[in-house]
Design a protein around this motif. Structure first.
Motif, PDB file in Angstrom:
ATOM      1  N   CYS B 427       0.842  -1.208   0.000  1.00  0.00           N
ATOM      2  CA  CYS B 427       0.000   0.000   0.000  1.00  0.00           C
ATOM      3  C   CYS B 427       0.879   1.260   0.000  1.00  0.00           C
ATOM      4  O   CYS B 427       1.668   1.473   0.924  1.00  0.00           O
ATOM      5  CB  CYS B 427      -0.914   0.018   1.224  1.00  0.00           C
ATOM      6  SG  CYS B 427      -1.890   1.535   1.326  1.00  0.00           S
ATOM      7  N   GLN B 431       1.785   2.221   4.233  1.00  0.00           N
ATOM      8  CA  GLN B 431       3.063   1.541   4.517  1.00  0.00           C
ATOM      9  C   GLN B 431       4.265   2.492   4.601  1.00  0.00           C
ATOM     10  O   GLN B 431       5.019   2.439   5.563  1.00  0.00           O
ATOM     11  CB  GLN B 431       3.310   0.418   3.501  1.00  0.00           C
ATOM     12  CG  GLN B 431       2.301  -0.723   3.599  1.00  0.00           C
ATOM     13  CD  GLN B 431       2.310  -1.398   4.970  1.00  0.00           C
ATOM     14  OE1 GLN B 431       3.330  -1.899   5.406  1.00  0.00           O
ATOM     15  NE2 GLN B 431       1.181  -1.389   5.662  1.00  0.00           N
ATOM     16  N   PRO B 432       4.455   3.385   3.615  1.00  0.00           N
ATOM     17  CA  PRO B 432       5.615   4.285   3.758  1.00  0.00           C
ATOM     18  C   PRO B 432       5.448   5.290   4.896  1.00  0.00           C
ATOM     19  O   PRO B 432       6.442   5.750   5.466  1.00  0.00           O
ATOM     20  CB  PRO B 432       5.674   5.025   2.413  1.00  0.00           C
ATOM     21  CG  PRO B 432       4.727   4.342   1.511  1.00  0.00           C
ATOM     22  CD  PRO B 432       3.737   3.625   2.354  1.00  0.00           C
ATOM     23  N   ALA B 433       4.201   5.621   5.242  1.00  0.00           N
ATOM     24  CA  ALA B 433       3.961   6.668   6.252  1.00  0.00           C
ATOM     25  C   ALA B 433       3.976   6.135   7.677  1.00  0.00           C
ATOM     26  O   ALA B 433       4.234   6.887   8.622  1.00  0.00           O
ATOM     27  CB  ALA B 433       2.601   7.334   5.987  1.00  0.00           C
TER      28      ALA B 433
END
Lengths: 133, 450
Positions: B427, B431-433
């Motif tokens: 996602c 996911q990166p955040a």
């Protein structure tokens, strides 16, 4: 720098050593080679604006300096970019959409997979190599 | 200082750390600064081979394991919290004399490896903990587990302590409610600071219900003023509001002060302002009642980065070939699936919503974007979805049942359908955040001129 761009930056610089990060508006500037038969110059700076919602939102068009033309003086499919804070540049109409007008931009969580800035610049190079078709 | 960790991650951490009991075990949490807090992004739990036993029998992490773990944290730019267990200590977990002797030198070592990053140490028992945060001085590190009430160990309360001690509850006002939720449930509701974003047809009803439920501390965000076309669905509005160009946030505040004159309802204006984003970072729960995907993307990112539960409410009426009337409620619990994992966030629309207005005009001229259309709306539909959302708030805060994270309502068949959604590891939204705190630079969404 936008956090998603930070993740991609080492790959961008490795591929395009003259790449520079500038703001505002937040953008990546670099030089790409052009076909001297098609364009009035063998290379050109380009700028890709980084949307606030990047990577979910992909870049939408790119910029070239005002004055870049096709051989023979024909204009690129572009409009003046002064209104978006880039005076002296032209915003080239280049959108990653399918035949129904829907985006083909497919990002993932991984900066190395799915759509990203390097892939977008490669698409710009291909677009310019086709004579903006 | 507070260390926030999602209930989902804490459960995993606890299970893995106590697996080798009665032997001790340890982990490094990868952390980020989030305002005055520390948030947990990920964890590395060490296995038995990573430990050495001293001549006195104490276990300690081998130098090789430390070097590897710290190199990973340094590469990713994270801070560290070292966690180890004292099995058998139950509620009385505390640093041992050996721990306290080792801690200063180890803290200097970590801070040397991860300069400028937060560092802390935590000792966990089965039902207790002790924590130390080492910044310029030493202070207590308070564990805060973020999630629904039923997922939080009973020895830890989920709520943020109220900023000032609240006046005694008017027991009579809440008598019938306390009979349903119990006094503990009522206290939990009252301790929440809730952000409501979007105060239109759904948001005004959410605000009204929060006021009656006794949630007295709210942050209200909306930049619109009330128009005549809003009156058919805006809870609390009056016929004269459009004449005075009353703000929707002002209507929201009025809903609270009518029920409780001493409530703290803060009106912040547009979501894409520094003021609103700063306030939302400090709430315990965000309820999004917005009508655009751009706002949903911002709230999803903010919630993931700062580990804030986010309840998104959407309603829709489509009168095309196939009429559709309904909506959905989606509850992001940090560490769980977000609305993008559920495929309920339209990236293309979000990109358009967030686009600079002059760039958008160029796109419309070139035929790549459409002008926004006016959507149909019916107050009873907003009422149903606001009610569904508030039931989830009660589940979240008081554990009357487990939260049902994703549910759809179809008004034509009169059916509510629960959806099972799993976390999408790919996602690009959550996911990166996740757990990135201030490094997520959520302020980039704020308009430069507001």
């Amino acid at each position: 720098m936008h956090p998603r761009l930070t993740e991609e930056w080492p790959d961008i610089v490795a591929t395009y050593p003259d790449a520079a990060h500038r703001m505002p508006p937040e953008r990546v500037e670099l030089t790409i080679e052009l076909d001297a038969v098609t364009y009035c110059s063998p290379h050109t700076p380009i700028a890709v604006l980084i949307p606030a919602g990047y990577r979910v939102a992909g870049p939408d068009g790119f910029l070239v300096p005002n004055g870049l033309t096709m051989t023979g003086g024909g204009a690129l499919p572009a409009s003046d970019a002064a209104g978006i804070g880039m005076p002296g540049w032209l915003l080239v109409s280049f959108h990653m959409v399918d035949s129904n007008g829907h985006t083909t931009w497919r990002p993932t969580a991984d900066p190395h997979r799915g759509d990203n800035i390097i892939g977008y610049i490669a698409s710009i190079e291909a677009f310019l190599a086709r004579g903006c078709n | 200082m507070e260390l926030c960790i999602s209930a989902i991650d804490f459960k995993t951490l606890q299970e893995r750390l106590f697996r080798p009991a009665p032997d001790e075990c340890a982990a490094f949490l990868a952390t980020e600064t989030a305002g005055s807090r520390i948030v947990t992004r990920s964890m590395q739990v060490f296995d038995g081979q990573a430990f050495e036993r001293s001549a006195h029998g104490e276990l300690s992490l081998s130098e090789a394991a430390q070097v590897d773990a710290l190199a990973t944290l340094k590469r990713d730019g994270h801070g560290a919290v070292e966690v180890h267990t004292h099995p058998g200590s139950g509620m009385d977990a505390a640093f041992s004399r050996f721990d306290l002797e080792q801690l200063p030198a180890f803290a200097r070592y970590v801070q040397n490896k991860l300069p400028g990053r937060p560092y802390g140490a935590l000792v966990l028992g089965e039902a207790g903990y002790e924590g130390i945060a080492i910044t310029e001085s030493q202070e207590a590190l308070m564990l805060r587990i973020v999630g629904e009430q039923s997922a939080i160990p009973s020895w830890l309360s989920s709520g943020r302590p109220p900023a000032s001690s609240p006046p005694p509850m008017n027991e009579r006002r809440f008598d019938r409610q306390i009979r349903a939720l119990g006094p503990g449930g009522q206290r939990k509701l009252r301790a929440l600071r809730i952000g409501v974003v979007g105060l239109g047809g759904t948001g005004s009803q959410v605000a009204q219900q929060l006021a009656h439920l006794g949630c007295d501390e709210v942050v209200l965000s909306d930049s619109d003023r009330i128009e005549a076309t809003n009156l058919h669905r805006l809870a609390g509005s009056a016929w004269w509001d459009p004449h005075f160009r009353r703000k929707k946030t002002s209507n929201g505040r009025r809903l609270f002060t009518r029920v409780n004159p001493s409530s703290h309802a803060i009106a912040t204006g547009h979501l894409r302002t520094m003021r609103t984003l700063e306030w939302l970072k400090q709430v315990d729960l965000i309820i999004g009642c917005v009508d655009n995907e751009g706002a949903r993307l911002i709230l999803s990112e903010l919630a993931a980065a700062y580990l804030i539960p986010y309840l998104d409410v959407a309603v829709g009426i489509e009168r095309t070939d196939k009429t559709r009337v309904g909506g959905r409620v989606a509850f992001y619990l940090p560490g769980g699936p977000c609305i993008a994992c559920a495929d309920d966030l339209d990236f293309e629309e979000a990109a358009e919503d967030l686009q600079d207005e002059s760039l958008r005009r160029i796109r419309v001229e070139r035929g790549y974007a459409r002008d926004r259309r006016v959507e149909a709306a019916l107050m009873p539909l907003n009422t149903v979805l606001a009610g569904m959302a508030l039931i989830e708030v009660l589940a979240f805060a008081t554990a009357i049942r487990h939260v049902r994270p994703f549910a759809r309502y179809d008004a034509l068949t009169d059916q509510i359908t629960a959806q099972h959604v799993a976390v999408n590891q790919e996602c690009p939204v959550c996911q990166p955040a996740y757990g990135m705190g201030d490094r997520q630079s959520i302020e980039r969404y704020a308009f430069a001129d507001r």
